[in-house]
Design a protein around this motif. Structure first.
Motif, PDB file in Angstrom:
ATOM      1  N   LYS A  29      -3.338  10.034   5.648  1.00 18.37           N
ATOM      2  CA  LYS A  29      -3.731   9.920   4.247  1.00 18.37           C
ATOM      3  C   LYS A  29      -4.188   8.489   3.996  1.00 18.37           C
ATOM      4  O   LYS A  29      -3.474   7.537   4.308  1.00 18.37           O
ATOM      5  CB  LYS A  29      -2.561  10.266   3.326  1.00 18.37           C
ATOM      6  CG  LYS A  29      -2.933  10.209   1.861  1.00 18.37           C
ATOM      7  CD  LYS A  29      -1.780  10.607   0.968  1.00 18.37           C
ATOM      8  CE  LYS A  29      -2.196  10.486  -0.485  1.00 18.37           C
ATOM      9  NZ  LYS A  29      -1.085  10.783  -1.385  1.00 18.37           N
ATOM     10  N   ILE A  30      -5.379   8.350   3.435  1.00 25.48           N
ATOM     11  CA  ILE A  30      -5.931   7.030   3.124  1.00 25.48           C
ATOM     12  C   ILE A  30      -5.392   6.584   1.772  1.00 25.48           C
ATOM     13  O   ILE A  30      -5.420   7.342   0.798  1.00 25.48           O
ATOM     14  CB  ILE A  30      -7.468   7.073   3.114  1.00 25.48           C
ATOM     15  CG1 ILE A  30      -7.984   7.486   4.496  1.00 25.48           C
ATOM     16  CG2 ILE A  30      -8.041   5.723   2.703  1.00 25.48           C
ATOM     17  CD1 ILE A  30      -9.470   7.812   4.540  1.00 25.48           C
ATOM     18  N   VAL A  31      -4.878   5.350   1.732  1.00 25.12           N
ATOM     19  CA  VAL A  31      -4.370   4.772   0.492  1.00 25.12           C
ATOM     20  C   VAL A  31      -5.081   3.453   0.222  1.00 25.12           C
ATOM     21  O   VAL A  31      -5.674   2.861   1.123  1.00 25.12           O
ATOM     22  CB  VAL A  31      -2.834   4.557   0.550  1.00 25.12           C
ATOM     23  CG1 VAL A  31      -2.107   5.879   0.713  1.00 25.12           C
ATOM     24  CG2 VAL A  31      -2.448   3.596   1.660  1.00 25.12           C
ATOM     25  N   SER A  32      -5.017   2.996  -1.012  1.00 19.98           N
ATOM     26  CA  SER A  32      -5.722   1.758  -1.360  1.00 19.98           C
ATOM     27  C   SER A  32      -4.880   0.508  -1.145  1.00 19.98           C
ATOM     28  O   SER A  32      -5.424  -0.580  -1.006  1.00 19.98           O
ATOM     29  CB  SER A  32      -6.209   1.814  -2.808  1.00 19.98           C
ATOM     30  OG  SER A  32      -5.113   2.010  -3.665  1.00 19.98           O
ATOM     31  N   GLY A  33      -3.566   0.630  -1.115  1.00 19.44           N
ATOM     32  CA  GLY A  33      -2.703  -0.532  -0.957  1.00 19.44           C
ATOM     33  C   GLY A  33      -2.147  -0.639   0.448  1.00 19.44           C
ATOM     34  O   GLY A  33      -2.622   0.015   1.375  1.00 19.44           O
ATOM     35  N   PRO A  34      -1.128  -1.483   0.623  1.00 21.59           N
ATOM     36  CA  PRO A  34      -0.514  -1.676   1.933  1.00 21.59           C
ATOM     37  C   PRO A  34      -0.052  -0.348   2.542  1.00 21.59           C
ATOM     38  O   PRO A  34       0.378   0.556   1.828  1.00 21.59           O
ATOM     39  CB  PRO A  34       0.685  -2.583   1.641  1.00 21.59           C
ATOM     40  CG  PRO A  34       0.319  -3.291   0.368  1.00 21.59           C
ATOM     41  CD  PRO A  34      -0.504  -2.297  -0.418  1.00 21.59           C
ATOM     42  N   ALA A  35      -0.177  -0.257   3.861  1.00 21.59           N
ATOM     43  CA  ALA A  35       0.162   0.982   4.564  1.00 21.59           C
ATOM     44  C   ALA A  35       0.709   0.655   5.947  1.00 21.59           C
ATOM     45  O   ALA A  35       0.565  -0.467   6.435  1.00 21.59           O
ATOM     46  CB  ALA A  35      -1.083   1.847   4.687  1.00 21.59           C
ATOM     47  N   GLN A  36       1.329   1.651   6.573  1.00 20.07           N
ATOM     48  CA  GLN A  36       1.851   1.457   7.927  1.00 20.07           C
ATOM     49  C   GLN A  36       0.731   1.393   8.959  1.00 20.07           C
ATOM     50  O   GLN A  36       0.884   0.771   9.993  1.00 20.07           O
ATOM     51  CB  GLN A  36       2.833   2.566   8.291  1.00 20.07           C
ATOM     52  CG  GLN A  36       4.168   2.405   7.585  1.00 20.07           C
ATOM     53  CD  GLN A  36       5.109   3.527   7.938  1.00 20.07           C
ATOM     54  OE1 GLN A  36       4.859   4.673   7.602  1.00 20.07           O
ATOM     55  NE2 GLN A  36       6.172   3.194   8.621  1.00 20.07           N
TER      56      GLN A  36
END
Length: 185
Positions: A29-36
């Motif tokens: 899943k693409i997110v706009s903030g920090p991610a793993q």
């Protein structure tokens, strides 16, 4: 997953993500903030990557239990251009690096997206099978107290405890189909 690259490579990565997601064994899943998982642009070590002839890189960080806690993915544009990779070949390389983000190792078969020098091969049934098998391991076996050692041969990995007792099956041994795992990274 966060994408921090320009428009062209953002589309390459999105195609690779959609290809993996369409297999229904893992969900990115693409997110706009920090991610793993973070897809990163050129880095300060780019010259080293070029010298090593690496067209894609997965920097995978593990915790003390060997669980993946963060991943940085990168495609080396300079080499991809120099070697004339098409967009679809770049998507194949991105699929390969996403395989590492899921925990897959290189596959000795040239008919696998996880072959060490993939360019012409997209995700294959063997790759889907290996993701299913990798995530079919019971969660209780992810956190093993004794020290764990890994030894590999050309087509499987054997995980043992400090005494050499087998802890679980290789991802290449079982045909069991498990439900989709989701990663909201």
């Amino acid at each position: 997953m966060q994408i921090k690259v320009g428009t062209y490579y953002s589309e390459v990565w999105k195609k690779a993500i959609n290809n993996w997601n369409s297999k229904k064994v893992f969900r990115f899943k693409i997110v706009s903030g920090p991610a793993q998982i973070t897809i990163i642009p050129a880095q300060s070590n780019e010259a080293t990557l070029i010298k090593q002839n690496l067209v894609g890189v997965a920097y995978v960080d593990h915790d003390d239990t060997k669980r993946i806690i963060s991943v940085k993915l990168h495609l080396v544009d300079t080499l991809l251009k120099k070697n004339g990779y098409t967009t679809s070949q770049r998507v194949n390389v991105a699929e390969h690096e996403l395989g590492h983000a899921m925990g897959l190792a290189h596959n000795p078969s040239k008919q696998s997206v996880m072959y060490k020098t993939t360019r012409y091969v997209t995700i294959q049934p063997v790759d889907v099978k290996n993701v299913r098998n990798l995530y079919s391991i019971p969660a209780s076996q992810y956190f093993i107290n004794p020290p764990v050692t890994v030894s590999s041969t050309t087509n499987n990995a054997l995980i043992t405890d400090g005494a050499g007792d087998r802890l679980y099956k290789s991802p290449f041994e079982s045909e069991t189909v498990e439900p989709t795992k989701e990663a909201f990274w």
